[in-house]
Motif scaffolding. Structure first.
Motif, mmCIF file in Angstrom:
data_model
loop_
_atom_site.group_PDB
_atom_site.id
_atom_site.type_symbol
_atom_site.label_atom_id
_atom_site.label_comp_id
_atom_site.label_asym_id
_atom_site.label_seq_id
_atom_site.Cartn_x
_atom_site.Cartn_y
_atom_site.Cartn_z
ATOM 1 N N SER A 6 -3.041 -1.244 -5.397
ATOM 2 C CA SER A 6 -1.363 -0.905 -5.534
ATOM 3 C C SER A 6 -1.069 0.461 -5.263
ATOM 4 O O SER A 6 -0.762 1.257 -5.984
ATOM 5 N N SER A 8 1.438 1.373 -3.759
ATOM 6 C CA SER A 8 2.684 1.721 -3.930
ATOM 7 C C SER A 8 3.286 2.134 -5.568
ATOM 8 O O SER A 8 4.497 2.106 -5.790
ATOM 9 N N ARG B 70 4.505 3.897 11.308
ATOM 10 C CA ARG B 70 3.179 4.510 10.233
ATOM 11 C C ARG B 70 1.986 4.406 10.977
ATOM 12 O O ARG B 70 1.749 3.664 11.983
ATOM 13 N N ALA B 130 -1.165 6.035 6.357
ATOM 14 C CA ALA B 130 -0.951 5.095 5.617
ATOM 15 C C ALA B 130 -1.955 3.974 5.082
ATOM 16 O O ALA B 130 -1.936 3.356 4.070
ATOM 17 N N ARG B 315 -4.834 -6.738 9.107
ATOM 18 C CA ARG B 315 -3.623 -7.499 8.176
ATOM 19 C C ARG B 315 -3.993 -7.328 6.709
ATOM 20 O O ARG B 315 -2.905 -7.160 5.905
ATOM 21 N N VAL B 318 -2.585 -3.901 5.778
ATOM 22 C CA VAL B 318 -1.214 -3.926 5.566
ATOM 23 C C VAL B 318 -0.716 -4.529 4.147
ATOM 24 O O VAL B 318 0.085 -3.820 3.363
ATOM 25 N N ARG B 319 -1.352 -5.510 3.808
ATOM 26 C CA ARG B 319 -1.135 -6.100 2.519
ATOM 27 C C ARG B 319 -1.529 -4.974 1.389
ATOM 28 O O ARG B 319 -0.599 -4.796 0.459
ATOM 29 N N MET B 321 -1.320 -1.680 1.732
ATOM 30 C CA MET B 321 -0.277 -0.862 1.854
ATOM 31 C C MET B 321 1.044 -1.286 1.402
ATOM 32 O O MET B 321 1.718 -0.370 0.921
ATOM 33 N N ASP B 322 1.248 -2.588 1.301
ATOM 34 C CA ASP B 322 2.593 -3.043 0.782
ATOM 35 C C ASP B 322 2.423 -3.350 -0.722
ATOM 36 O O ASP B 322 3.294 -4.019 -1.314
ATOM 37 N N GLY B 323 1.309 -3.090 -1.394
ATOM 38 C CA GLY B 323 1.086 -3.171 -2.686
ATOM 39 C C GLY B 323 0.835 -4.524 -2.939
ATOM 40 O O GLY B 323 0.978 -4.980 -4.356
ATOM 41 N N ASP B 324 0.264 -5.584 -2.195
ATOM 42 C CA ASP B 324 0.222 -7.210 -2.189
ATOM 43 C C ASP B 324 -1.414 -7.149 -1.979
ATOM 44 O O ASP B 324 -1.769 -7.849 -1.264
#
Lengths: 348, 348
Positions: A6, A8, B70, B130, B315, B318-319, B321-324
């Motif tokens: 997490s 973010s 990024r 990132a 990929r 990236v998830r 990084m997106d907090g997912d």
């Protein structure tokens, strides 16, 4: 719970002031430690580091314009050739030595006529790229103009087309390499030596053919244009051209292929005809990529020092970035023959 | 004069206001064109571009935090192996698709015990990285802690050691690959099948050996530990281990090498003994790198989809990084046998 799952989430933990109090130092001193500055006594650094760890201080990465390494763009055609591998190794090491980071992209391969090429040029400007290395590239006039307009310094490694005279480039001593390969075959007694050359407009290929011609002339052997066939730099086209050579009334007894990959194409065509290397026909390559060693038989080839060429290009780029342009726009590194098992005297 | 030779020279030329007046547009509109924004009518863009060119407006690159792509760090052990080439190709394409740029470094190879490894971690933070992809890496506890402390998301591609359970990693279906290679040799009639395995602690190697054992068990064939020898992933050690296998009272009739490079080492040892592949002994590799095709004879091998593994890792990053975060921390892509010419039924 997934580690770093997490990123973010809001920053938690104490402020730097709390850390400084815990460590018994000033906030600026604590800040120096957090930011990795060198001018802190070891004992102080240890106390601050312990306090940071004990209190769970979260240091988030943030772009630090003053101290972040400058970014160089390295633009290549493909990333998974051993050619690119050698170039990237040379660039990366030289960049590391110069305190630079490299952004790598295969952007050129994606450029389309008409709808351009602008995508990655835009990215360079948004990132404030400090400079660009182009590997095996062919730029359009518009691209040259864009780079000049944005004052982005650049250097080309082995450009595949002639470059404008004021563009800085690095390559191998291609003419001398052509001489060396041809002289090696002539010394073995070959008189019918063919060249499977690169694309007609590639300057590296033209120089290698000129070297070939020069070696023939020095040996008093006539030049026969039917022995010089152009192909791409890939295996498939070289294979087809080799069949054309073998269909000549007087086929060659030796072939100089202008790249190792093309030499593998020559090998394939010869195998299809039931001809053995080097017993029936000799083959010399150019590059000295790893595949030259693995080929059966191992390929005699002209080595060009790709990693060194790439490192040289990076150092020239740094000079341009520093406003200290080199006196010469063209640098050539020497080539040398690596003898393996693909050449022998001609039959009979 | 060398093109882009004096990038540090002071900016010359007109201001944007002069350009806007020349083009008959507002300054914000001219600014949009200069900054490559899309929301400008084509005719307006043309007028501004012409004015920019006519007046010689100098657009200098400048870091644009809001719009710059990024940056992802890709950290590898070496840059000039075909393994790395395939991984970089996969990462670069996936990064391009995601609108990211990649900073490539061979930083891990430079890490020294004691005085560390901190150099490149510091760079990550200064650049505000990132996220990080590690290829074939082995991180220390201190490095894991550093990444967590700085909340830098990361994913590991084929880690060479066991990773903590909360670390996200991507690899190949190594166990199934071991089964496939062994079953292929058993189906040809081999009963004495040896493994030249990777380093003892590499998880990918352990899974391949487990697959080998499982295939033997399913076929009702006993497991003989003297047929399983550990080496590095390189050719030289595999060559030495193969000689040990050939010195056994009952030498194997087939060898499963846990990488293509190791299979080439097996080839070398067999050639030194005057043994032919596959007439005298069969060999299966693992990876399906380009050298498997070029080898003599071309190598039957278990293909792992390196570029796809790398793209998947990007990929997943990236998830993160997106907090997912992904539900599973371990992703394995399937392997398959690529049959070439290095296996045959055992002699006699």
């Amino acid at each position: 719970m997934v580690r770093t799952g997490s990123p973010s989430a809001p920053a938690a933990g104490p402020t730097l002031a709390v850390v400084a109090r815990e460590a018994g130092v000033s906030v600026p001193t604590a800040s120096k430690v957090v930011n990795g500055r060198e001018d802190v006594a070891p004992e102080t650094r240890r106390r601050v580091t312990e306090a940071l760890d004990r209190l769970g201080y979260v240091r988030r990465p943030r772009f630090d314009a003053a101290r972040a390494p400058r970014l160089i763009d390295v633009v290549v055609h493909s990333l998974d050739s051993s050619w690119s591998g050698a170039v990237l190794r040379g660039v990366e090491q030289a960049a590391y030595d110069a305190g630079l980071d490299i952004v790598v992209s295969a952007g050129l391969a994606r450029a389309r006529p008409g709808r351009p090429e602008r995508g990655w040029l835009d990215k360079l400007t948004l990132r404030g790229s400090a400079g660009v290395l182009f590997n095996l590239a062919e730029l359009t006039e518009a691209q040259y103009a864009w780079l000049e307009q944005h004052r982005i310094p650049f250097v080309m490694i082995d450009p595949v087309r002639e470059v404008p005279p004021d563009v800085v480039s690095v390559g191998a001593a291609n003419w001398q390499g052509g001489v060396t390969a041809t002289e090696h075959l002539l010394a073995l007694g070959h008189r019918r030596v063919a060249v499977v050359a690169g694309p007609r407009r590639a300057p590296c290929g033209a120089a290698r053919i000129a070297g070939y011609r020069s070696a023939l002339t020095s040996a008093g052997i006539g030049y026969h244009p039917e022995y010089v066939l152009h192909a791409g730099f890939d295996e498939a086209e070289a294979r087809r051209r080799t069949h054309e050579l073998l269909d000549l009334p007087e086929p060659p007894t030796a072939v100089f292929a202008c790249s190792d990959r093309m030499a593998l194409g020559v090998y394939a065509a010869l195998a299809e005809r039931g001809l053995r290397v080097p017993d029936d026909i000799s083959v010399v390559g150019f590059d000295d990529l790893p595949e030259a060693r693995w080929a059966a038989p191992p390929l005699t080839t002209v080595r060009q020092p790709l990693a060194e060429m790439a490192a040289t290009a990076l150092r020239l780029l740094v000079r341009l970035m520093d406003g200290d342009p080199p006196e010469s726009t063209r640098t050539e590194l020497s080539t040398r023959l690596v003898e393996r098992n693909s050449t022998a005297p001609p039959r009979g």
